[in-house]
Design a protein around this motif. Structure first.
Motif, PDB file in Angstrom:
ATOM      1  N   LYS A 118      84.070  34.412  28.342  1.00  0.00           N
ATOM      2  CA  LYS A 118      84.964  35.540  28.611  1.00  0.00           C
ATOM      3  C   LYS A 118      86.357  35.193  28.107  1.00  0.00           C
ATOM      4  O   LYS A 118      86.941  34.188  28.512  1.00  0.00           O
ATOM      5  N   THR A 119      86.894  36.007  27.217  1.00  0.00           N
ATOM      6  CA  THR A 119      88.241  35.804  26.699  1.00  0.00           C
ATOM      7  C   THR A 119      89.034  37.083  26.935  1.00  0.00           C
ATOM      8  O   THR A 119      88.470  38.175  26.897  1.00  0.00           O
ATOM      9  N   ALA A 120      90.345  36.951  27.187  1.00  0.00           N
ATOM     10  CA  ALA A 120      91.081  38.174  27.538  1.00  0.00           C
ATOM     11  C   ALA A 120      92.580  37.918  27.632  1.00  0.00           C
ATOM     12  O   ALA A 120      93.039  36.781  27.706  1.00  0.00           O
ATOM     13  N   SER A 164      86.479  29.311  34.240  1.00  0.00           N
ATOM     14  CA  SER A 164      86.879  30.092  33.063  1.00  0.00           C
ATOM     15  C   SER A 164      86.459  29.487  31.737  1.00  0.00           C
ATOM     16  O   SER A 164      86.350  30.203  30.736  1.00  0.00           O
ATOM     17  N   ASP A 194      91.542  31.484  27.851  1.00  0.00           N
ATOM     18  CA  ASP A 194      91.300  32.922  27.703  1.00  0.00           C
ATOM     19  C   ASP A 194      91.959  33.489  26.453  1.00  0.00           C
ATOM     20  O   ASP A 194      91.355  34.239  25.693  1.00  0.00           O
ATOM     21  N   LYS A 244      76.449  38.921  29.043  1.00  0.00           N
ATOM     22  CA  LYS A 244      77.494  39.940  28.890  1.00  0.00           C
ATOM     23  C   LYS A 244      77.709  40.788  30.140  1.00  0.00           C
ATOM     24  O   LYS A 244      78.155  41.933  30.078  1.00  0.00           O
ATOM     25  N   GLU A 245      77.391  40.207  31.296  1.00  0.00           N
ATOM     26  CA  GLU A 245      77.692  40.813  32.597  1.00  0.00           C
ATOM     27  C   GLU A 245      77.121  42.228  32.732  1.00  0.00           C
ATOM     28  O   GLU A 245      77.805  43.152  33.154  1.00  0.00           O
ATOM     29  N   PHE A 271      83.631  39.014  24.817  1.00  0.00           N
ATOM     30  CA  PHE A 271      82.720  37.918  25.105  1.00  0.00           C
ATOM     31  C   PHE A 271      82.610  37.099  23.825  1.00  0.00           C
ATOM     32  O   PHE A 271      82.028  37.556  22.826  1.00  0.00           O
ATOM     33  N   ASN A 300      93.029  40.994  32.652  1.00  0.00           N
ATOM     34  CA  ASN A 300      91.910  40.856  31.712  1.00  0.00           C
ATOM     35  C   ASN A 300      91.400  42.192  31.174  1.00  0.00           C
ATOM     36  O   ASN A 300      90.206  42.357  30.915  1.00  0.00           O
TER      37      ASN A 300
END
Length: 333
Positions: free
Chosen positions: A118-120, A113, A85, A210-211, A133, A128
């Motif tokens: 998804k990075t956070a 993951s 992440d 992108k959810e 993205f 998060n």
């Protein structure tokens, strides 16, 4: 950006080759200790969710600059979900974006993951909260890393495996039929479920990168789960909180679920975790800040039957009543 995904039992050759093509490798101190042959020149960060923060992010960015990385260079993440992440987010920010490679070393990272971009980092007590993205150029998943997992890491991974298997009738059946073998860590059973989870997540991410809609089903158990995790200071693993979140959210919305399916979910989750004890005030306060919410309602993604997930919005007062009732219900079970 399209991700090339490679997975198998032992991909040491592919991993070494991929790392050799990266200008910098980031890992955590646990992985560095277990796999010195892969981490000789790596930048090592402290392990654990508590270190998934702005300080660690800027430590990585500072090291990238110190090592003189260029826009054409690649950076590799070698580790679990925290490493992936935070390295992915650093890659998205450095020079407005450089390529990165993700090599997951935990069950959770392998099935969840590492896939989807998804990075956070966690920020201001919210999991998060700051992220992007930003898919990796490549993901290399080698089951060999499972041989050195600690008990808590297996439990953490099982949380995301179970969550993912709720999303299709076929994967749910595979989970139930093989649950005892999975608990015993039978390799064939575990490998089959890993591959099924990868297949499911790939399909969902491809349909909704992108959810904006469908991908939200991957958040089953995560509204209450994330709230419990943050309230508890990340003392237990992410997957444990997801399982607690699944059982709690299902108990909160038992009235709209298939009864047999509900009982089976509670039974499955109960083989791994106990019900939460966190107060409704604390949970509601943190759940209200969940990214899925809009308006004054709290959103949960509820599995109502095998392969069927509903987007349920709950008013805050109703949330309080349902949570208290759910905890009492789960204590009886």
């Amino acid at each position: 950006m399209t991700t090339n995904l490679l997975y198998g039992k032992d991909l040491r050759g592919d991993i070494k080759n991929a790392l050799s093509l990266c200008a910098m490798v980031v890992t955590d101190d646990n992985v560095a200790r277990l796999y010195p042959e892969l981490t000789q020149n790596a930048f090592v960060i402290p392990a654990g969710e508590n270190n998934k923060n702005q300080q660690t992010l800027f430590d990585i960015l500072t090291e990238m600059n110190k090592r003189g990385l260029k826009r054409t260079d690649k950076i590799a993440a070698l580790g679990g979900g925290v490493v992936g992440d935070i390295v992915g987010l650093a890659a998205s920010l450095y020079m407005r974006g450089i390529a990165w490679v993700n090599i997951p070393t935990t069950l959770l990272a392998m099935v969840d993951s590492s896939i989807g971009g998804k990075t956070a980092i966690d920020f201001s007590g919210v999991k998060n909260l700051i992220g992007a993205f930003y898919p990796p150029e490549r993901v290399i998943t080698s089951y060999r890393f499972l041989e050195t997992l600690l008990e808590k890491d297996w439990l953490c991974g099982y949380g995301e495996v179970i969550k993912t298997c709720l999303l299709t009738a076929k994967s749910y059946s595979l989970l139930i039929d093989n649950l005892d073998n999975i608990i015993k860590r039978d390799r064939d059973a575990v490998y089959a479920l890993i591959e099924k989870c990868i297949e499911i997540k790939q399909a969902v991410v491809k349909a909704d990168p992108k959810e904006k809609g469908l991908r939200k089903i991957l958040n089953v158990g995560h509204t209450v789960g994330h709230a419990l995790e943050a309230a508890d200071g990340y003392k237990s693993s992410h997957g444990e909180y997801v399982l607690k979140g699944i059982m709690t959210e299902c108990a909160m919305c038992k009235d709209i679920m298939d009864e047999d399916f509900y009982n089976q979910i509670i039974s499955v989750c109960g083989r791994f975790v106990t019900p939460p004890r966190t107060s409704v005030k604390t949970v509601k306060q943190r759940a209200f800040h969940d990214k899925k919410n809009y308006g004054d309602m709290i959103t949960v993604m509820l599995p109502v039957a095998a392969g069927e997930v509903l987007h349920v919005r709950i008013a805050q007062d109703d949330f309080t009543e349902r949570y208290d009732k759910a905890i009492k219900e789960l204590k009886k079970v």
